[in-house]
Design a protein around this motif. Structure first.
Motif, PDB file in Angstrom:
ATOM      1  N   ILE A 215     -19.154  -9.820  -4.911  1.00 43.14           N
ATOM      2  CA  ILE A 215     -19.477 -10.006  -6.321  1.00 43.14           C
ATOM      3  C   ILE A 215     -20.589 -11.046  -6.406  1.00 43.14           C
ATOM      4  O   ILE A 215     -20.448 -12.149  -5.873  1.00 43.14           O
ATOM      5  N   LYS A 216     -21.724 -10.695  -6.997  1.00 40.09           N
ATOM      6  CA  LYS A 216     -22.827 -11.653  -7.165  1.00 40.09           C
ATOM      7  C   LYS A 216     -23.204 -12.345  -5.852  1.00 40.09           C
ATOM      8  O   LYS A 216     -23.244 -13.571  -5.787  1.00 40.09           O
ATOM      9  N   GLU A 217     -23.439 -11.598  -4.810  1.00 40.24           N
ATOM     10  CA  GLU A 217     -23.849 -12.127  -3.492  1.00 40.24           C
ATOM     11  C   GLU A 217     -22.746 -12.884  -2.768  1.00 40.24           C
ATOM     12  O   GLU A 217     -22.946 -13.375  -1.662  1.00 40.24           O
ATOM     13  N   LEU A 218     -21.576 -13.016  -3.375  1.00 38.13           N
ATOM     14  CA  LEU A 218     -20.454 -13.687  -2.703  1.00 38.13           C
ATOM     15  C   LEU A 218     -19.561 -12.653  -2.026  1.00 38.13           C
ATOM     16  O   LEU A 218     -19.220 -11.636  -2.628  1.00 38.13           O
ATOM     17  N   ILE A 219     -19.180 -12.932  -0.784  1.00 42.55           N
ATOM     18  CA  ILE A 219     -18.195 -12.098  -0.094  1.00 42.55           C
ATOM     19  C   ILE A 219     -16.835 -12.790  -0.208  1.00 42.55           C
ATOM     20  O   ILE A 219     -16.690 -13.952   0.175  1.00 42.55           O
ATOM     21  N   LEU A 220     -15.849 -12.090  -0.768  1.00 49.08           N
ATOM     22  CA  LEU A 220     -14.523 -12.682  -0.960  1.00 49.08           C
ATOM     23  C   LEU A 220     -13.478 -11.908  -0.163  1.00 49.08           C
ATOM     24  O   LEU A 220     -13.545 -10.686  -0.071  1.00 49.08           O
ATOM     25  N   PRO A 221     -12.493 -12.621   0.388  1.00 52.37           N
ATOM     26  CA  PRO A 221     -11.411 -11.933   1.097  1.00 52.37           C
ATOM     27  C   PRO A 221     -10.428 -11.308   0.100  1.00 52.37           C
ATOM     28  O   PRO A 221     -10.292 -11.784  -1.025  1.00 52.37           O
ATOM     29  N   VAL A 222      -9.761 -10.245   0.519  1.00 54.62           N
ATOM     30  CA  VAL A 222      -8.689  -9.652  -0.285  1.00 54.62           C
ATOM     31  C   VAL A 222      -7.361 -10.112   0.308  1.00 54.62           C
ATOM     32  O   VAL A 222      -7.080  -9.851   1.484  1.00 54.62           O
ATOM     33  N   VAL A 223      -6.579 -10.836  -0.490  1.00 49.66           N
ATOM     34  CA  VAL A 223      -5.320 -11.405  -0.003  1.00 49.66           C
ATOM     35  C   VAL A 223      -4.146 -10.730  -0.703  1.00 49.66           C
ATOM     36  O   VAL A 223      -4.331  -9.855  -1.552  1.00 49.66           O
ATOM     37  N   SER A 224      -2.920 -11.137  -0.349  1.00 45.66           N
ATOM     38  CA  SER A 224      -1.741 -10.434  -0.870  1.00 45.66           C
ATOM     39  C   SER A 224      -1.210 -11.002  -2.178  1.00 45.66           C
ATOM     40  O   SER A 224      -0.634 -10.287  -2.987  1.00 45.66           O
ATOM     41  N   PHE A 225      -1.343 -12.324  -2.358  1.00 41.47           N
ATOM     42  CA  PHE A 225      -0.869 -12.924  -3.604  1.00 41.47           C
ATOM     43  C   PHE A 225      -1.657 -14.200  -3.857  1.00 41.47           C
ATOM     44  O   PHE A 225      -2.289 -14.746  -2.953  1.00 41.47           O
ATOM     45  N   TYR A 226      -1.633 -14.669  -5.104  1.00 37.79           N
ATOM     46  CA  TYR A 226      -2.531 -15.742  -5.533  1.00 37.79           C
ATOM     47  C   TYR A 226      -2.426 -17.013  -4.684  1.00 37.79           C
ATOM     48  O   TYR A 226      -3.418 -17.516  -4.168  1.00 37.79           O
ATOM     49  N   SER A 227      -1.207 -17.551  -4.529  1.00 32.29           N
ATOM     50  CA  SER A 227      -1.100 -18.888  -3.934  1.00 32.29           C
ATOM     51  C   SER A 227      -1.343 -18.866  -2.425  1.00 32.29           C
ATOM     52  O   SER A 227      -1.352 -19.902  -1.775  1.00 32.29           O
ATOM     53  N   GLN A 228      -1.574 -17.661  -1.896  1.00 43.06           N
ATOM     54  CA  GLN A 228      -1.894 -17.535  -0.473  1.00 43.06           C
ATOM     55  C   GLN A 228      -3.264 -18.135  -0.160  1.00 43.06           C
ATOM     56  O   GLN A 228      -3.569 -18.457   0.982  1.00 43.06           O
ATOM     57  N   TYR A 229      -4.121 -18.283  -1.167  1.00 46.50           N
ATOM     58  CA  TYR A 229      -5.518 -18.652  -0.921  1.00 46.50           C
ATOM     59  C   TYR A 229      -5.951 -19.669  -1.968  1.00 46.50           C
ATOM     60  O   TYR A 229      -6.663 -19.343  -2.913  1.00 46.50           O
ATOM     61  N   PRO A 230      -5.532 -20.909  -1.800  1.00 45.43           N
ATOM     62  CA  PRO A 230      -5.707 -21.880  -2.879  1.00 45.43           C
ATOM     63  C   PRO A 230      -7.143 -22.354  -3.089  1.00 45.43           C
ATOM     64  O   PRO A 230      -7.871 -22.569  -2.129  1.00 45.43           O
ATOM     65  N   HIS A 231      -7.507 -22.497  -4.347  1.00 42.02           N
ATOM     66  CA  HIS A 231      -8.670 -23.262  -4.789  1.00 42.02           C
ATOM     67  C   HIS A 231     -10.022 -22.640  -4.481  1.00 42.02           C
ATOM     68  O   HIS A 231     -11.052 -23.157  -4.874  1.00 42.02           O
ATOM     69  N   LYS A 232     -10.070 -21.519  -3.750  1.00 42.02           N
ATOM     70  CA  LYS A 232     -11.347 -20.851  -3.515  1.00 42.02           C
ATOM     71  C   LYS A 232     -11.269 -19.426  -4.051  1.00 42.02           C
ATOM     72  O   LYS A 232     -10.190 -18.846  -4.126  1.00 42.02           O
ATOM     73  N   PRO A 233     -12.401 -18.834  -4.410  1.00 45.15           N
ATOM     74  CA  PRO A 233     -12.365 -17.476  -4.960  1.00 45.15           C
ATOM     75  C   PRO A 233     -11.849 -16.466  -3.942  1.00 45.15           C
ATOM     76  O   PRO A 233     -12.158 -16.566  -2.753  1.00 45.15           O
ATOM     77  N   ALA A 234     -11.081 -15.509  -4.433  1.00 45.99           N
ATOM     78  CA  ALA A 234     -10.578 -14.430  -3.588  1.00 45.99           C
ATOM     79  C   ALA A 234     -10.251 -13.241  -4.478  1.00 45.99           C
ATOM     80  O   ALA A 234     -10.466 -13.298  -5.695  1.00 45.99           O
TER      81      ALA A 234
END
Lengths: 260, 260, 260
Positions: B205-224
């Motif tokens: 999204i907008k030149e950013l590559i983001l990981p796809v994770v299983s649930f929200y708190s699995q990946y704190p404080h950074k976009p995913a």
């Protein structure tokens, strides 16, 4: 039968941080009514600030006891949804609570209470990593309202997470020191100080000494405090906004001076 | 009779852009309850942005199927009120929809569905150039909930207006290209990309590559991103606000990369 | 008995400035349902601006008559709570109103009406200096909905406070001069000018001459006026926001020119 009919028309209250613009709250209500068309759903609020679990705990504490005994209260402010945090059904003070184990039930737990972990997926809408409000808590509460026995949902829960903020005051001979714990829509700042019959004439907030009066319009346009209808000291400006005028924030220290 | 009693206690949901500060929503409820005191009125939302018909179409699509079959859904985001745009009752997927013909029903129409134009003024509160939510749609839905037959309200409708945004994705061997279609109160951006079983590890999204994770708190404080509970890819920041941090807006392009 | 059953399932509407984020509205609903589990509670609005009694009076006037006769309307915007201002039950136009005596009932009083002061503490939840919405008005309305006779609550009330803003227009041969009395969520400005069958082609607001059209989308993107569904002249911008574009405010003068 009369008793099961009464049971199935039970009140289910909702308290979340989902706000009202999105489909989330409507989905929860649809799930509940699909399971128990006779449930009486009442919103406590959906406007808790995102992820503000302590605010939710305070609002639940202030609200639940005005409902009839036997009511079921769903409280979902759930930043850790999808993780290993437990999901709970608690029976306490004659009421049922359905919520994540993250402190949101801190102020409604009163011994003797009984708690189980929500584990029985038979009563889930589906397994859900991102929206257990709809997929786990709503259907569990709906089945509970239909008379499913609490132990059917899972095994007894231990070590429930609790906050202690509301009780975190220091009492000495001449004063009680507490803090602001909640700010309402009028900008009134509610503290955790409960005079409980002791006479208090003045409080101190941010170097300001304020009088304690009996009701809001008694002291127009300048900051003052009252003992509010729930017994807490509350800072207000009549026809004004104390939060904005005094830059009040949660956790700021308040001192209440006991009368000599 | 039992069956008509059941019918008259039908659920009527409301979805509008009227917000809650004005008399509009209360008036609609008063009109409904004056015609059918046993109607069970449930708010889906009234906080659709003014005139945002596409948002309303998405929220209706996400919500209606959680309610019991036979429910009646009033959806009124209606910038063209008073003009020649048609008013509709549609029966689709076991549910009834009462709405203007402006695309708001785009994602709930599924063949075979049946649609009539609301024409029979006998069931109106009054003719109304400015507020048909109260004067046409609410009373029509209330009479429908009392068992009035759908063909009583008007003649069959043709050429219903539909949006296709939700299906507007490009699929190739290595990726699905779609867009942001809705942003929720937490600042989570929901896309129209449904992996449907395909494995996706990353999105762009907008030149950013983001990981796809299983649930929200699995990946704190950074976009995913997660596959949300409705099957769509959703961009989030745990304990943050992706919309604000990343300047996300509806219609921005999102690419989802299929696993090798 | 059938009649008392019908009575106890009465509609109770709520109109307040409590907003939805705090426990206040949920507490009122809990109190009502604890007294009368069969009450049908309907929100008119809780988003009246803090202490805006005149706005509340207007919204109540616009709303109550859409509900069935016999409905009970609680209206609490109550800056003087705790002072000596009276609390009222009024029966007018077949409806019951439960509210402070501060002008909020101005536009629902129609001779012959009957009013009593709420004095009988037997029907209070408790005496309350800061939140009579929950402690006095809600329980009084709930007991009223259970069939308690109006005179049980107190003695006849005299000298009820009323605003006259809604009737404050000047009519001459060629024009009606009134003012903006309410601004809705779309930025539409509602005036107190009711043409009542007289033909009006143009209005003047802030040196601007605007045409009067039949419905919103008839006149896109430029300011105009309509006779709204309640008979008042209303200033709007189709697909825009008249309040913001024209800097409209309550109390601004509007002139409506009668057709020759």
């Amino acid at each position: 039968m009369k008793s099961s009919e009464a049971l199935s028309s039970k009140i289910i209250t909702l308290l979340t941080d989902f706000a009202l613009k999105d489909p989330f709250v409507g989905q929860m209500k649809g799930v509940i009514l699909s399971i128990n068309p006779h449930a009486k759903i009442v919103d406590i609020t959906h406007e808790i600030e995102p992820q503000a679990v302590e605010d939710a705990a305070f609002v639940l504490y202030e609200s639940f006891h005005y409902f009839p005994e036997g009511s079921i209260h769903i409280a979902v402010v759930d930043p850790e949804v999808g993780s290993q945090r437990k999901a709970l059904i608690v029976k306490s003070q004659g009421h049922y609570f359905v919520a994540p184990d993250n402190g949101i039930l801190s102020y409604v737990l009163k011994e003797p209470f009984y708690a189980v972990c929500i584990e029985n997926e038979r009563y889930f809408l589906r397994k859900s990593p991102t929206f257990q409000g709809r997929d786990v808590f709503a259907p569990t509460a709906a089945w509970l309202s239909k008379g499913i026995e609490i132990n059917e949902f899972g095994s007894p829960a231990k070590d429930i997470k609790v906050f202690k903020t509301l009780y975190d005051t220091e009492k000495s001979d001449d004063k009680i020191v507490g803090k602001i714990v909640y700010i309402d829509r009028f900008g009134n700042a509610i503290t955790n100080i409960k005079p409980e019959g002791k006479k208090i004439r003045q409080i101190k907030i941010k170097e300001l000494i304020l009088p304690v009066v009996s009701f809001y319009s008694q002291y127009p346009h300048k900051p003052a405090a009252v003992i509010n209808s729930d017994g807490f000291i509350e800072i207000f400006i009549y026809m004004g906004n104390a939060k904005e005028t005094l830059n009040l924030e949660k956790k700021q220290t308040v001192e209440a001076f006991l009368d000599g």
